[in-house]
Write a protein that holds these residues in place. Sequence first.
Motif, PDB file in Angstrom:
ATOM      1  N   HIS A  18     -19.942  35.643  -6.126  1.00 54.17           N
ATOM      2  CA  HIS A  18     -18.852  35.914  -5.201  1.00 54.17           C
ATOM      3  C   HIS A  18     -18.129  37.179  -5.691  1.00 54.17           C
ATOM      4  CE1 HIS A  18     -19.322  31.688  -3.774  1.00 54.17           C
ATOM      5  NE2 HIS A  18     -19.674  31.514  -5.045  1.00 54.17           N
ATOM      6  N   ASP A  19     -18.370  38.293  -5.031  1.00 50.85           N
ATOM      7  CA  ASP A  19     -17.763  39.560  -5.437  1.00 50.85           C
ATOM      8  C   ASP A  19     -16.349  39.680  -4.871  1.00 50.85           C
ATOM      9  OD1 ASP A  19     -20.899  40.190  -5.059  1.00 50.85           O
ATOM     10  OD2 ASP A  19     -20.069  41.403  -6.677  1.00 50.85           O
ATOM     11  N   ASN A  38     -10.672  43.504  -1.214  1.00 48.89           N
ATOM     12  CA  ASN A  38      -9.512  43.500  -2.095  1.00 48.89           C
ATOM     13  C   ASN A  38      -8.641  42.293  -1.751  1.00 48.89           C
ATOM     14  OD1 ASN A  38      -7.500  44.123  -3.897  1.00 48.89           O
ATOM     15  ND2 ASN A  38      -6.586  45.730  -2.658  1.00 48.89           N
ATOM     16  N   CYS A  39      -8.491  41.379  -2.696  1.00 45.41           N
ATOM     17  CA  CYS A  39      -7.791  40.122  -2.423  1.00 45.41           C
ATOM     18  C   CYS A  39      -6.468  40.015  -3.151  1.00 45.41           C
ATOM     19  CB  CYS A  39      -8.681  38.944  -2.803  1.00 45.41           C
ATOM     20  SG  CYS A  39     -10.209  38.847  -1.875  1.00 45.41           S
ATOM     21  N   SER A  50     -14.240  30.642  -1.122  1.00 46.72           N
ATOM     22  CA  SER A  50     -15.611  30.158  -1.225  1.00 46.72           C
ATOM     23  C   SER A  50     -15.987  29.883  -2.679  1.00 46.72           C
ATOM     24  CB  SER A  50     -16.584  31.173  -0.606  1.00 46.72           C
ATOM     25  OG  SER A  50     -16.541  32.408  -1.308  1.00 46.72           O
ATOM     26  N   PHE A  51     -15.441  30.715  -3.596  1.00 45.48           N
ATOM     27  CA  PHE A  51     -15.726  30.505  -5.013  1.00 45.48           C
ATOM     28  C   PHE A  51     -15.119  29.193  -5.497  1.00 45.48           C
ATOM     29  CE2 PHE A  51     -14.302  30.986  -9.463  1.00 45.48           C
ATOM     30  CZ  PHE A  51     -15.541  31.094 -10.067  1.00 45.48           C
ATOM     31  N   TRP A  52     -13.822  28.978  -5.193  1.00 48.37           N
ATOM     32  CA  TRP A  52     -13.157  27.768  -5.670  1.00 48.37           C
ATOM     33  C   TRP A  52     -13.734  26.523  -4.997  1.00 48.37           C
ATOM     34  CZ3 TRP A  52     -11.450  29.047  -9.946  1.00 48.37           C
ATOM     35  CH2 TRP A  52     -10.763  30.234 -10.150  1.00 48.37           C
ATOM     36  N   ILE A  73     -15.622  39.950 -10.596  1.00 47.36           N
ATOM     37  CA  ILE A  73     -14.404  40.704 -10.289  1.00 47.36           C
ATOM     38  C   ILE A  73     -14.636  42.169 -10.627  1.00 47.36           C
ATOM     39  CG2 ILE A  73     -11.944  40.960 -10.761  1.00 47.36           C
ATOM     40  CD1 ILE A  73     -11.857  38.041 -11.551  1.00 47.36           C
ATOM     41  N   LYS A  74     -14.609  43.021  -9.606  1.00 46.80           N
ATOM     42  CA  LYS A  74     -14.864  44.443  -9.827  1.00 46.80           C
ATOM     43  C   LYS A  74     -13.711  45.084 -10.589  1.00 46.80           C
ATOM     44  CE  LYS A  74     -16.218  48.705  -7.482  1.00 46.80           C
ATOM     45  NZ  LYS A  74     -16.550  49.352  -6.195  1.00 46.80           N
TER      46      LYS A  74
END
Length: 284
Positions: A18-19, A38-39, A50-52, A73-74
Amino acid sequence: EQFAQIMQRHPETVVSRHDVCIRRGNPPSNIICGKTPNCWQNPNCKRLRSFWDALAETSSTQQNSLMINVLAIKHYRSPGVVNFRGKNLQEIKEIPPLSTFHPKHEETVNTVLHRENLTTPQGNPIRDFGLIHWRAEKKGMDYVRCAKLIAKSRDLMSNGTETKPSFFIMTSLNSDPKKMWSGASKKAANSNAPKALQMLTKEYGFLHFSELIAKNGTIDDSVDVALLLVWDLILAEKASSFATCTGNCRNKLCKQCNYLGSFAMLAIGHRESKNKQSMQCWPS
Protein backbone atom coordinates in the motif's frame (compact mmCIF):
# COMPACT_ATOMS: atom_id res chain seq x y z
CA GLU A 1 17.45 -9.27 4.79
CA GLN A 2 14.79 -10.52 7.24
CA PHE A 3 12.11 -10.00 4.61
CA ALA A 4 14.12 -12.05 2.10
CA GLN A 5 14.48 -14.87 4.64
CA ILE A 6 10.72 -14.92 5.21
CA MET A 7 10.08 -15.06 1.47
CA GLN A 8 12.53 -17.96 1.16
CA ARG A 9 10.88 -19.93 3.96
CA HIS A 10 7.40 -19.21 2.61
CA PRO A 11 7.56 -19.22 -1.20
CA GLU A 12 3.78 -18.85 -1.48
CA THR A 13 3.76 -15.63 0.51
CA VAL A 14 1.14 -13.09 -0.55
CA VAL A 15 2.41 -9.50 -0.22
CA SER A 16 -0.05 -6.63 -0.30
CA ARG A 17 1.69 -3.30 -0.81
CA HIS A 18 0.00 0.00 0.00
CA ASP A 19 1.90 3.06 -1.26
CA VAL A 20 1.28 6.34 0.50
CA CYS A 21 2.88 9.76 0.97
CA ILE A 22 2.44 11.67 4.25
CA ARG A 23 3.93 15.13 4.05
CA ARG A 24 3.48 18.86 3.62
CA GLY A 25 5.71 21.92 3.27
CA ASN A 26 8.60 22.66 0.93
CA PRO A 27 9.29 21.41 -1.69
CA PRO A 28 5.56 21.15 -2.61
CA SER A 29 3.95 17.77 -2.02
CA ASN A 30 3.13 17.29 -5.72
CA ILE A 31 6.89 17.35 -6.45
CA ILE A 32 7.90 15.06 -3.59
CA CYS A 33 4.96 12.63 -3.69
CA GLY A 34 4.58 12.47 -7.46
CA LYS A 35 1.76 10.04 -8.34
CA THR A 36 1.71 8.56 -4.82
CA PRO A 37 -1.40 9.79 -2.93
CA ASN A 38 -0.62 12.41 -0.30
CA CYS A 39 -2.58 11.53 2.84
CA TRP A 40 -1.36 14.23 5.23
CA GLN A 41 -3.89 14.59 8.10
CA ASN A 42 -6.58 12.80 6.09
CA PRO A 43 -8.15 10.05 8.24
CA ASN A 44 -10.27 8.94 5.28
CA CYS A 45 -7.33 8.30 2.94
CA LYS A 46 -8.29 5.18 1.01
CA ARG A 47 -4.73 3.86 0.81
CA LEU A 48 -4.29 3.99 4.58
CA ARG A 49 -7.74 2.61 5.25
CA SER A 50 -7.08 -0.37 3.03
CA PHE A 51 -3.80 -0.98 4.86
CA TRP A 52 -5.35 -0.88 8.34
CA ASP A 53 -8.33 -2.96 7.18
CA ALA A 54 -5.91 -5.55 5.82
CA LEU A 55 -4.05 -5.62 9.14
CA ALA A 56 -7.32 -6.19 10.95
CA GLU A 57 -8.08 -9.29 8.92
CA THR A 58 -7.27 -12.66 10.49
CA SER A 59 -3.90 -13.73 9.14
CA SER A 60 -3.81 -17.37 8.17
CA THR A 61 -0.44 -19.07 8.07
CA GLN A 62 -0.37 -22.42 6.30
CA GLN A 63 2.58 -24.73 5.80
CA ASN A 64 4.14 -22.74 2.95
CA SER A 65 1.87 -19.71 2.84
CA LEU A 66 2.03 -16.38 4.65
CA MET A 67 0.10 -13.13 4.27
CA ILE A 68 2.11 -9.92 4.62
CA ASN A 69 0.83 -6.35 4.41
CA VAL A 70 3.39 -3.66 3.63
CA LEU A 71 2.82 0.07 4.08
CA ALA A 72 5.30 1.74 1.72
CA ILE A 73 5.65 5.35 2.84
CA LYS A 74 7.40 7.43 0.19
CA HIS A 75 7.85 10.49 2.41
CA TYR A 76 6.51 11.37 5.83
CA ARG A 77 7.10 13.85 8.59
CA SER A 78 6.81 13.27 12.29
CA PRO A 79 4.08 13.51 13.56
CA GLY A 80 2.46 12.79 10.18
CA VAL A 81 1.57 9.16 10.86
CA VAL A 82 0.21 9.84 14.35
CA ASN A 83 -2.25 12.34 12.84
CA PHE A 84 -4.17 9.44 11.31
CA ARG A 85 -5.79 8.34 14.55
CA GLY A 86 -9.51 8.64 13.93
CA LYS A 87 -12.91 7.00 14.12
CA ASN A 88 -12.57 5.44 10.69
CA LEU A 89 -9.24 3.72 11.33
CA GLN A 90 -7.79 1.08 13.56
CA GLU A 91 -5.82 2.89 16.28
CA ILE A 92 -2.23 3.25 15.20
CA LYS A 93 0.26 1.78 17.62
CA GLU A 94 2.61 4.31 19.11
CA ILE A 95 5.62 4.83 16.89
CA PRO A 96 8.88 4.24 18.77
CA PRO A 97 11.24 7.23 18.91
CA LEU A 98 14.11 7.40 16.48
CA SER A 99 17.36 6.21 18.03
CA THR A 100 19.54 5.69 14.97
CA PHE A 101 19.75 7.37 11.59
CA HIS A 102 20.92 6.45 8.13
CA PRO A 103 24.75 6.46 7.95
CA LYS A 104 24.73 9.13 5.23
CA HIS A 105 23.04 11.58 7.64
CA GLU A 106 25.59 10.77 10.35
CA GLU A 107 28.32 11.34 7.77
CA THR A 108 26.88 14.73 6.83
CA VAL A 109 26.98 15.91 10.45
CA ASN A 110 30.43 14.42 11.05
CA THR A 111 31.78 16.24 7.99
CA VAL A 112 30.71 19.61 9.41
CA LEU A 113 31.99 18.83 12.92
CA HIS A 114 35.32 17.58 11.58
CA ARG A 115 35.73 20.74 9.53
CA GLU A 116 35.36 22.70 12.78
CA ASN A 117 37.94 20.39 14.43
CA LEU A 118 35.35 19.06 16.88
CA THR A 119 35.41 15.41 15.82
CA THR A 120 37.41 12.99 13.71
CA PRO A 121 36.08 12.22 10.20
CA GLN A 122 34.39 9.16 11.76
CA GLY A 123 32.60 11.31 14.35
CA ASN A 124 34.76 10.53 17.38
CA PRO A 125 34.91 13.58 19.69
CA ILE A 126 38.03 15.76 19.74
CA ARG A 127 36.66 18.72 21.69
CA ASP A 128 33.45 19.28 23.66
CA PHE A 129 30.86 21.60 22.20
CA GLY A 130 27.57 22.97 23.47
CA LEU A 131 24.23 23.54 21.79
CA ILE A 132 21.37 25.95 22.47
CA HIS A 133 18.02 25.37 20.78
CA TRP A 134 15.97 28.45 19.84
CA ARG A 135 12.48 27.93 18.37
CA ALA A 136 12.18 31.55 17.17
CA GLU A 137 8.59 31.46 15.99
CA LYS A 138 6.61 33.95 18.06
CA LYS A 139 4.80 36.89 16.51
CA GLY A 140 6.07 40.28 17.67
CA MET A 141 9.14 38.81 19.37
CA ASP A 142 12.20 41.00 19.93
CA TYR A 143 14.78 38.75 18.28
CA VAL A 144 17.75 40.88 19.31
CA ARG A 145 16.74 40.76 22.96
CA CYS A 146 16.46 36.98 22.73
CA ALA A 147 19.85 36.73 21.03
CA LYS A 148 21.45 38.58 23.95
CA LEU A 149 19.75 36.20 26.39
CA ILE A 150 21.12 33.23 24.43
CA ALA A 151 24.65 34.64 24.66
CA LYS A 152 24.22 35.03 28.43
CA SER A 153 22.98 31.44 28.68
CA ARG A 154 26.01 30.25 26.72
CA ASP A 155 28.35 31.99 29.15
CA LEU A 156 26.59 30.40 32.14
CA MET A 157 26.77 26.96 30.53
CA SER A 158 30.52 27.48 29.98
CA ASN A 159 31.25 28.37 33.61
CA GLY A 160 33.60 25.93 35.30
CA THR A 161 35.24 24.76 32.08
CA GLU A 162 38.98 25.22 31.66
CA THR A 163 38.62 26.24 28.02
CA LYS A 164 35.53 27.87 26.55
CA PRO A 165 33.83 25.27 24.34
CA SER A 166 32.42 26.04 20.92
CA PHE A 167 28.66 26.52 20.83
CA PHE A 168 26.12 25.86 18.12
CA ILE A 169 22.86 27.75 17.83
CA MET A 170 20.06 25.49 16.64
CA THR A 171 17.35 27.80 15.39
CA SER A 172 14.50 28.05 12.92
CA LEU A 173 16.10 31.28 11.66
CA ASN A 174 18.22 31.18 8.53
CA SER A 175 19.82 33.83 6.35
CA ASP A 176 18.06 32.12 3.42
CA PRO A 177 14.24 32.19 3.94
CA LYS A 178 13.89 29.19 1.60
CA LYS A 179 15.54 27.04 4.26
CA MET A 180 13.10 28.11 7.00
CA TRP A 181 9.79 26.57 7.98
CA SER A 182 6.99 28.63 6.50
CA GLY A 183 5.67 29.65 9.94
CA ALA A 184 9.09 30.84 11.09
CA SER A 185 9.66 32.72 7.83
CA LYS A 186 6.35 34.58 8.06
CA LYS A 187 6.86 35.59 11.69
CA ALA A 188 10.43 36.74 11.04
CA ALA A 189 9.43 38.89 8.06
CA ASN A 190 9.93 42.64 8.57
CA SER A 191 11.55 42.10 11.97
CA ASN A 192 15.02 42.39 13.52
CA ALA A 193 15.54 38.62 13.08
CA PRO A 194 18.37 38.98 10.50
CA LYS A 195 20.24 41.30 12.88
CA ALA A 196 19.78 38.85 15.77
CA LEU A 197 21.11 35.94 13.73
CA GLN A 198 24.10 38.00 12.61
CA MET A 199 24.79 39.00 16.23
CA LEU A 200 24.83 35.35 17.30
CA THR A 201 27.11 34.14 14.52
CA LYS A 202 29.38 37.17 14.06
CA GLU A 203 29.47 39.05 17.37
CA TYR A 204 28.95 36.18 19.81
CA GLY A 205 30.71 33.49 17.78
CA PHE A 206 27.99 30.85 17.63
CA LEU A 207 28.25 28.16 14.98
CA HIS A 208 25.12 27.78 12.84
CA PHE A 209 24.88 24.27 11.42
CA SER A 210 22.68 24.97 8.40
CA GLU A 211 24.93 27.87 7.42
CA LEU A 212 28.04 25.70 7.72
CA ILE A 213 26.50 22.85 5.77
CA ALA A 214 25.43 25.19 2.99
CA LYS A 215 29.07 26.14 2.44
CA ASN A 216 29.76 22.52 1.58
CA GLY A 217 27.02 22.50 -1.06
CA THR A 218 24.99 19.88 0.82
CA ILE A 219 21.79 21.96 0.79
CA ASP A 220 20.17 23.31 -2.33
CA ASP A 221 16.61 24.21 -3.28
CA SER A 222 15.72 20.58 -4.03
CA VAL A 223 16.56 19.30 -0.53
CA ASP A 224 13.57 18.76 1.76
CA VAL A 225 14.04 21.07 4.74
CA ALA A 226 12.80 18.20 6.94
CA LEU A 227 16.36 16.86 6.67
CA LEU A 228 17.42 19.77 8.87
CA LEU A 229 15.43 18.15 11.68
CA VAL A 230 17.31 14.87 11.24
CA TRP A 231 20.67 16.64 11.22
CA ASP A 232 19.62 18.71 14.25
CA LEU A 233 18.78 15.56 16.23
CA ILE A 234 22.14 14.02 15.38
CA LEU A 235 23.88 17.27 16.36
CA ALA A 236 21.94 17.38 19.64
CA GLU A 237 23.00 13.81 20.35
CA LYS A 238 26.69 14.64 19.87
CA ALA A 239 26.69 17.87 21.94
CA SER A 240 28.26 17.65 25.37
CA SER A 241 25.72 20.15 26.75
CA PHE A 242 22.27 21.05 25.46
CA ALA A 243 19.74 23.69 26.51
CA THR A 244 16.27 24.31 25.13
CA CYS A 245 12.94 25.69 26.33
CA THR A 246 10.04 23.35 27.12
CA GLY A 247 6.62 23.69 28.70
CA ASN A 248 8.23 22.71 32.02
CA CYS A 249 10.45 25.80 31.96
CA ARG A 250 9.58 28.51 34.50
CA ASN A 251 11.86 31.10 32.93
CA LYS A 252 9.46 33.73 31.51
CA LEU A 253 12.08 35.21 29.19
CA CYS A 254 12.85 31.78 27.78
CA LYS A 255 9.16 31.20 27.06
CA GLN A 256 8.78 34.67 25.56
CA CYS A 257 11.54 33.86 23.07
CA ASN A 258 10.36 30.39 22.06
CA TYR A 259 7.46 28.68 20.41
CA LEU A 260 6.92 25.68 22.68
CA GLY A 261 6.65 22.94 20.07
CA SER A 262 7.35 19.22 20.20
CA PHE A 263 10.94 19.24 18.92
CA ALA A 264 12.44 20.31 22.28
CA MET A 265 11.16 17.20 24.06
CA LEU A 266 11.98 15.07 21.03
CA ALA A 267 15.60 16.19 21.24
CA ILE A 268 15.72 15.72 25.01
CA GLY A 269 14.28 12.22 24.66
CA HIS A 270 16.81 11.37 21.98
CA ARG A 271 19.66 12.54 24.20
CA GLU A 272 18.26 10.52 27.11
CA SER A 273 18.37 7.42 24.91
CA LYS A 274 22.12 8.12 24.63
CA ASN A 275 22.45 8.66 28.43
CA LYS A 276 22.92 12.42 28.08
CA GLN A 277 21.31 15.08 30.25
CA SER A 278 19.69 18.26 28.95
CA MET A 279 18.48 21.61 30.28
CA GLN A 280 14.77 22.30 29.80
CA CYS A 281 15.34 26.03 30.32
CA TRP A 282 17.95 28.44 29.07
CA PRO A 283 20.09 29.20 32.13
CA SER A 284 19.85 32.84 33.19
